[in-house]
Scaffold this motif. Structure first.
Motif, mmCIF file in Angstrom:
data_model
loop_
_atom_site.group_PDB
_atom_site.id
_atom_site.type_symbol
_atom_site.label_atom_id
_atom_site.label_comp_id
_atom_site.label_asym_id
_atom_site.label_seq_id
_atom_site.Cartn_x
_atom_site.Cartn_y
_atom_site.Cartn_z
ATOM 1 N N GLU A 1 48.879 -2.539 -15.185
ATOM 2 C CA GLU A 1 47.663 -2.663 -14.391
ATOM 3 C C GLU A 1 46.428 -2.546 -15.273
ATOM 4 O O GLU A 1 45.448 -3.276 -15.101
ATOM 5 N N MET A 2 46.486 -1.641 -16.252
ATOM 6 C CA MET A 2 45.365 -1.461 -17.157
ATOM 7 C C MET A 2 45.150 -2.733 -17.986
ATOM 8 O O MET A 2 44.007 -3.168 -18.189
ATOM 9 N N GLU A 3 46.228 -3.333 -18.430
ATOM 10 C CA GLU A 3 46.125 -4.561 -19.219
ATOM 11 C C GLU A 3 45.549 -5.689 -18.362
ATOM 12 O O GLU A 3 44.711 -6.472 -18.828
ATOM 13 N N LYS A 4 45.939 -5.736 -17.105
ATOM 14 C CA LYS A 4 45.409 -6.738 -16.179
ATOM 15 C C LYS A 4 43.906 -6.536 -15.994
ATOM 16 O O LYS A 4 43.126 -7.497 -16.026
ATOM 17 N N ASP A 5 43.493 -5.271 -15.813
ATOM 18 C CA ASP A 5 42.072 -4.965 -15.654
ATOM 19 C C ASP A 5 41.280 -5.353 -16.905
ATOM 20 O O ASP A 5 40.172 -5.892 -16.821
ATOM 21 N N LEU A 6 41.859 -5.083 -18.072
ATOM 22 C CA LEU A 6 41.183 -5.443 -19.321
ATOM 23 C C LEU A 6 41.048 -6.957 -19.450
ATOM 24 O O LEU A 6 40.014 -7.464 -19.897
ATOM 25 N N ASP A 7 42.081 -7.688 -19.073
ATOM 26 C CA ASP A 7 42.017 -9.150 -19.134
ATOM 27 C C ASP A 7 40.946 -9.683 -18.183
ATOM 28 O O ASP A 7 40.177 -10.587 -18.552
ATOM 29 N N GLU A 8 40.871 -9.117 -16.986
ATOM 30 C CA GLU A 8 39.843 -9.536 -16.032
ATOM 31 C C GLU A 8 38.448 -9.235 -16.564
ATOM 32 O O GLU A 8 37.529 -10.052 -16.452
ATOM 33 N N PHE A 9 38.289 -8.082 -17.172
ATOM 34 C CA PHE A 9 36.988 -7.702 -17.744
ATOM 35 C C PHE A 9 36.617 -8.648 -18.886
ATOM 36 O O PHE A 9 35.470 -9.079 -18.996
ATOM 37 N N LYS A 10 37.604 -8.981 -19.721
ATOM 38 C CA LYS A 10 37.363 -9.886 -20.838
ATOM 39 C C LYS A 10 36.964 -11.266 -20.320
ATOM 40 O O LYS A 10 36.027 -11.891 -20.838
ATOM 41 N N ASP A 11 37.643 -11.749 -19.278
ATOM 42 C CA ASP A 11 37.310 -13.048 -18.695
ATOM 43 C C ASP A 11 35.899 -13.034 -18.115
ATOM 44 O O ASP A 11 35.147 -14.013 -18.257
ATOM 45 N N ALA A 12 35.532 -11.934 -17.460
ATOM 46 C CA ALA A 12 34.182 -11.820 -16.897
ATOM 47 C C ALA A 12 33.143 -11.845 -18.009
ATOM 48 O O ALA A 12 32.090 -12.500 -17.879
ATOM 49 N N LEU A 13 33.411 -11.165 -19.112
ATOM 50 C CA LEU A 13 32.471 -11.166 -20.239
ATOM 51 C C LEU A 13 32.328 -12.570 -20.823
ATOM 52 O O LEU A 13 31.215 -13.017 -21.135
ATOM 53 N N ILE A 14 33.438 -13.286 -20.955
ATOM 54 C CA ILE A 14 33.395 -14.638 -21.520
ATOM 55 C C ILE A 14 32.607 -15.569 -20.603
ATOM 56 O O ILE A 14 31.771 -16.360 -21.078
ATOM 57 N N SER A 15 32.842 -15.479 -19.301
ATOM 58 C CA SER A 15 32.107 -16.346 -18.366
ATOM 59 C C SER A 15 30.617 -16.015 -18.380
ATOM 60 O O SER A 15 29.770 -16.928 -18.338
ATOM 61 N N ASN A 16 30.272 -14.730 -18.457
ATOM 62 C CA ASN A 16 28.855 -14.347 -18.532
ATOM 63 C C ASN A 16 28.215 -14.870 -19.819
ATOM 64 O O ASN A 16 27.067 -15.316 -19.812
ATOM 65 N N GLN A 17 28.961 -14.807 -20.926
ATOM 66 C CA GLN A 17 28.439 -15.312 -22.194
ATOM 67 C C GLN A 17 28.209 -16.818 -22.118
ATOM 68 O O GLN A 17 27.203 -17.329 -22.612
ATOM 69 N N LYS A 18 29.123 -17.560 -21.453
ATOM 70 C CA LYS A 18 28.950 -19.012 -21.282
ATOM 71 C C LYS A 18 27.707 -19.302 -20.448
ATOM 72 O O LYS A 18 26.945 -20.223 -20.756
ATOM 73 N N ARG A 19 27.502 -18.524 -19.367
ATOM 74 C CA ARG A 19 26.316 -18.722 -18.534
ATOM 75 C C ARG A 19 25.038 -18.473 -19.325
ATOM 76 O O ARG A 19 24.056 -19.219 -19.203
ATOM 77 N N ILE A 20 25.049 -17.442 -20.159
ATOM 78 C CA ILE A 20 23.864 -17.128 -20.981
ATOM 79 C C ILE A 20 23.594 -18.256 -21.962
ATOM 80 O O ILE A 20 22.441 -18.684 -22.143
ATOM 81 N N ASP A 21 24.647 -18.780 -22.593
ATOM 82 C CA ASP A 21 24.478 -19.888 -23.538
ATOM 83 C C ASP A 21 23.925 -21.123 -22.827
ATOM 84 O O ASP A 21 23.046 -21.823 -23.355
ATOM 85 N N GLU A 22 24.422 -21.416 -21.620
ATOM 86 C CA GLU A 22 23.939 -22.556 -20.844
ATOM 87 C C GLU A 22 22.476 -22.378 -20.458
ATOM 88 O O GLU A 22 21.672 -23.313 -20.536
#
Length: 134
Positions: free
Chosen positions: A70-91
């Motif tokens: 569950e912790m690994e799943k939460d970390l993956d979700e957090f990482k995906d959220a960070l990547i999507s936020n970074q893409k939005r900032i770049d755009e």
């Protein structure tokens, strides 16, 4: 020699010898006492340390069981959220840069400058008079 027949100096010397001997004897006893008390204190401290180190403490609150999946799943979700936020900032940066370029082009555009001027007859006459004077 009896005490009555002794002179005052002999009495003083005799008393001083008694004081010196008693100091020697009691000094040795004090040193022995200090050594023995230090030894006993050290033994007591070692015993206390050993007792404390062997004691098993119970925690007031129980530690929750951690589910690593569950912790690994939460970390993956957090990482995906960070990547999507970074893409939005770049755009957003890219869009801002494009908007700045368009604004600069509009400021430098001669046709756009002429469109900003009012199209009334009086304004056209005033503009013509300025051109004739200069």
């Amino acid at each position: 020699m009896e005490v009555e027949e002794m002179t005052l100096e002999d009495k003083c010397e005799h008393l001083m010898n008694i004081v010196v001997e008693s100091r020697k004897r009691f000094g040795k006893m004090c040193i022995d006492y200090e050594q023995k008390t230090s030894l006993v204190e050290n033994k007591m401290l070692n015993l206390q340390i050993e007792t404390i180190s062997n004691y098993r403490f119970k925690s007031k609150t129980t530690v929750p069981c951690i589910d690593f999946d569950e912790m690994e799943k939460d970390l993956d979700e957090f990482k995906d959220a960070l990547i999507s936020n970074q893409k939005r900032i770049d755009e957003l940066k890219r869009n801002l840069s494009n908007t700045e370029n368009v604004v600069m082009q509009l400021k430098l555009d001669a046709v756009g400058q002429k469109l900003k001027k009012p199209l009334t007859a009086e304004a056209m006459l005033a503009d013509a008079k300025k051109k004739i004077k200069s």
